[in-house]
Every structure is written in C-alpha cells, then in structure tokens.
Design an enzyme around this catalytic site. Structure first.
Site, mmCIF file in Angstrom:
data_model
loop_
_atom_site.group_PDB
_atom_site.id
_atom_site.type_symbol
_atom_site.label_atom_id
_atom_site.label_comp_id
_atom_site.label_asym_id
_atom_site.label_seq_id
_atom_site.Cartn_x
_atom_site.Cartn_y
_atom_site.Cartn_z
ATOM 1 N N THR A 102 -10.938 52.117 -5.171
ATOM 2 C CA THR A 102 -11.619 52.343 -3.896
ATOM 3 C C THR A 102 -11.951 51.016 -3.225
ATOM 4 O OG1 THR A 102 -12.714 54.255 -4.793
ATOM 5 C CG2 THR A 102 -13.738 53.263 -2.857
ATOM 6 N N ARG A 137 -9.628 67.643 -5.351
ATOM 7 C CA ARG A 137 -10.589 66.814 -6.117
ATOM 8 C C ARG A 137 -11.194 65.747 -5.212
ATOM 9 N NH1 ARG A 137 -11.195 61.111 -7.256
ATOM 10 N NH2 ARG A 137 -12.252 60.873 -9.241
ATOM 11 N N VAL A 138 -12.499 65.621 -5.234
ATOM 12 C CA VAL A 138 -13.186 64.587 -4.459
ATOM 13 C C VAL A 138 -13.984 63.731 -5.443
ATOM 14 C CG1 VAL A 138 -14.940 64.155 -2.695
ATOM 15 C CG2 VAL A 138 -13.285 65.993 -2.364
ATOM 16 N N GLY A 139 -13.905 62.413 -5.292
ATOM 17 C CA GLY A 139 -14.610 61.502 -6.205
ATOM 18 C C GLY A 139 -15.948 61.054 -5.649
ATOM 19 N N ASP A 140 -16.391 59.908 -6.110
ATOM 20 C CA ASP A 140 -17.706 59.389 -5.717
ATOM 21 C C ASP A 140 -17.711 58.747 -4.324
ATOM 22 O OD1 ASP A 140 -15.989 57.367 -6.941
ATOM 23 O OD2 ASP A 140 -17.639 55.978 -6.584
ATOM 24 N N THR A 193 -16.747 51.203 -7.238
ATOM 25 C CA THR A 193 -15.353 51.550 -7.482
ATOM 26 C C THR A 193 -15.247 51.882 -8.966
ATOM 27 O OG1 THR A 193 -13.063 50.765 -7.426
ATOM 28 C CG2 THR A 193 -14.749 49.089 -7.725
ATOM 29 N N GLY A 194 -14.320 52.755 -9.310
ATOM 30 C CA GLY A 194 -14.172 53.123 -10.717
ATOM 31 C C GLY A 194 -13.929 54.610 -10.858
ATOM 32 N N GLY A 223 -14.820 58.030 -10.458
ATOM 33 C CA GLY A 223 -15.792 58.755 -9.645
ATOM 34 C C GLY A 223 -16.607 59.757 -10.441
HETATM 35 N N1 GLY Z 1 -13.714 55.853 -7.259
HETATM 36 C C1 GLY Z 1 -12.692 56.603 -6.701
HETATM 37 C C2 GLY Z 1 -12.550 57.936 -7.216
HETATM 38 O O1 GLY Z 1 -12.917 58.232 -8.346
HETATM 39 O O2 GLY Z 1 -12.050 58.775 -6.490
#
Ligand code: GLY
Length: 289
Positions: free
Chosen positions: A151, A179-182, A202-203, A205
């Site tokens: 990210t 799917r949605v991350g952080d 970043t990482g 999520g």
């Molecule tokens: N940090 C990005 C994600 O997990 O989507």
C-alpha cells in the site's frame, strides 16, 4: 513547517512533486492527492493503481482513502474497479455529508456520476503475473503482502498546519473478489488529526485491522510521545500481542508525522523502505534494516 512522509520507495517521485507544491504554500489536501496519484498512475508498481495485481478472478479491485485532519472528514472506496485514481474519488467522498465509504458497484456508480476517468486497470504485465501465479498455486498457498512494496500511505503537513492522510492499494494479489483490507479503514490504514499528527500503515491488512494501529499512534502522540516513540510502542506492542495470542503476526509497517513535521517509522519486517520530505530535508528514501 511543511512535510510529507510515505510508505515505500515507490512514493519518491510523488512526494517530490508534493514537496515542490508545499514549498509554494500549497494545501496539504492537494499536495497529498497529487503525490498518491503519481503512484497510482505509474504502471510498473504492482500494488497500487494502474498495473496493480488482480484478485483471483483476474480483476483489479482497488481500495483508497483520504482524511482531512482539520475537519476529520474521511472518504473511502473499497473494491472499486476500472477507475484511474481511487484516491481522488475518496477525497470527493470525504466532502459528502453522509455516504462517505462506498464499495464495489456503488463506488463505481458514484465515480461515473462525478465524471472520474474510467480506465481498464489490468495491464498485460499484471495478466502475466496472474497466469504465472495460477500455475504455481496449490491448495496451501498462503496469500502474503508484496515484498518491497504494498500500500502507498502518506501523511502530509502544510505551512498553515493543515494535515491530511491518504492511502491507495490493489490489496493482496489473488485475494477473493470483494476482499477489502486496512487501507480504506479509518484508524487502521490511516488516521490524521491536525491538532496532533497522522499515521498510515502498509502490510497485512487483516492483522493491521485487528489493532487499529494508525489510531493508536495518534493516541500516543496526543499523550506527548514523539512520532518515533508512538510508532515503536504501537507496532511493537501489537506485534507481541498478536504473536502471544495467535502464534504469529503479519507484516506491519507504520509511518507517522506530527504537526511540527517530526516523523517516525516502525516495522516488523526486513527491508521496509519509506520516503520523506520536509522544509528542512530534501526528498529522501530510507531503508529500515
Ligand atoms: N495493506 C493492504 C492490504 O492488506 O490490502
């Protein structure tokens, strides 16, 4: 004082453009949007915008967010397809009275209604990565964040003390559709308060969201911690907590800047790079060992 800090080396060109704007007293909102768009538009970054790697159905689904640290306005998009600059859509959403976080078809309808550029975000190169991965994938293949980039998350301070935060990502390569991350989740992927400072992550999520790590950093800075102390406490404490309770912790790298332009960074991985520029520091890339 002005400044901008961003995750990963890939943000260097964007933050350099933003630093030029900030030098001329541009607003933190315009500067951060310009910086993130530069990353979204560059086709060889495989984890953000055009050229981002697709989900398991070979579709590029993008997440992005924008937050204004003066008003605490937040705008976010999740799993949006076929739009060039999700961060700009998120910024517009941040100004709406309600309906600030839109996903999938709803986000696309909003973007279309507001004249955002439609673009097929799947490049030939991304298709090749997809086909190669399909050949390598077995039932037990674990989905992991990218190595060396992921990210793009930024925090920006302008010379009037206005702060902003923004993120943009294509998320995990081969993720499930939807799917949605952080990254578009306030408090997890980003947070900013002009009275204190901002942070972005970043990482993985799924793990970042378990700890609301960006908000935790702002909370600690509000208690008087420097950005570096706040990042160290928030990331290291949560990394330990995850390992204690779950036996492992996913990749997690956080950047932060306070409203004096001081910054900090903490990661639980090898080889995290980030880029920073302030009134006193030319745009520079650092590698955390
Ligand atoms: N940090 C990005 C994600 O997990 O989507």
């Amino acid at each position: 004082m002005y400044g901008i800090i961003a995750t990963w080396r890939m943000a260097l060109e964007g933050i350099s453009e933003a630093a030029d704007m900030l030098k001329k007293s541009a607003d933190a909102g315009d500067s951060i949007e310009t910086a993130i768009r530069a990353v979204e538009d560059f086709e060889f970054y495989k984890s953000v915008g055009y050229g981002g790697l697709p989900n398991e159905e070979m579709e590029v689904e993008l997440d992005a967010a924008f937050m204004d640290g003066d008003t605490l306005d937040v705008g976010c998009v999740g799993a949006i397809k076929d739009f060039a600059n999700p961060v700009s859509i998120a910024r517009m959403l941040s100004k709406e009275p309600v309906n600030n976080f839109l996903v999938g078809a709803g986000a696309e309808k909003y973007a279309h209604r507001h004249g955002f550029e439609r673009k097929n975000m799947l490049t030939e190169r991304a298709k090749t990565h997809y086909h190669n991965r399909v050949k390598e994938t077995t039932e037990n293949t674990e989905l992991k964040p990218y190595s060396g980039h992921d990210t793009v998350g930024m925090v920006c301070l302008d010379d009037k003390g206005h702060m902003t935060a923004a993120t943009s990502t294509s998320g995990l390569f081969m993720k499930h559709a939807g799917r949605v991350g952080d990254s578009p989740v306030s408090g997890s992927g980003f947070y900013v308060d002009s009275e204190v400072g901002g942070a972005s992550a970043t990482g993985l999520g799924e793990d970042v969201m378990k700890g609301c790590v960006s908000y935790e950093i702002i909370r600690l800075m509000k208690e008087g911690k420097t950005p570096q102390e706040a990042c160290d406490i928030a990331v290291n404490t949560f990394d330990k907590e995850l390992k204690k309770r779950r036996g492992k912790a996913g990749d997690m790298s956080l950047i932060a800047m306070n409203n004096k332009g001081e910054w900090g960074v903490t990661t639980n991985i090898e080889g995290f790079s980030f880029a920073v520029a302030t009134e006193n520091e030319e745009p520079t890339v650092y590698l955390v060992k």
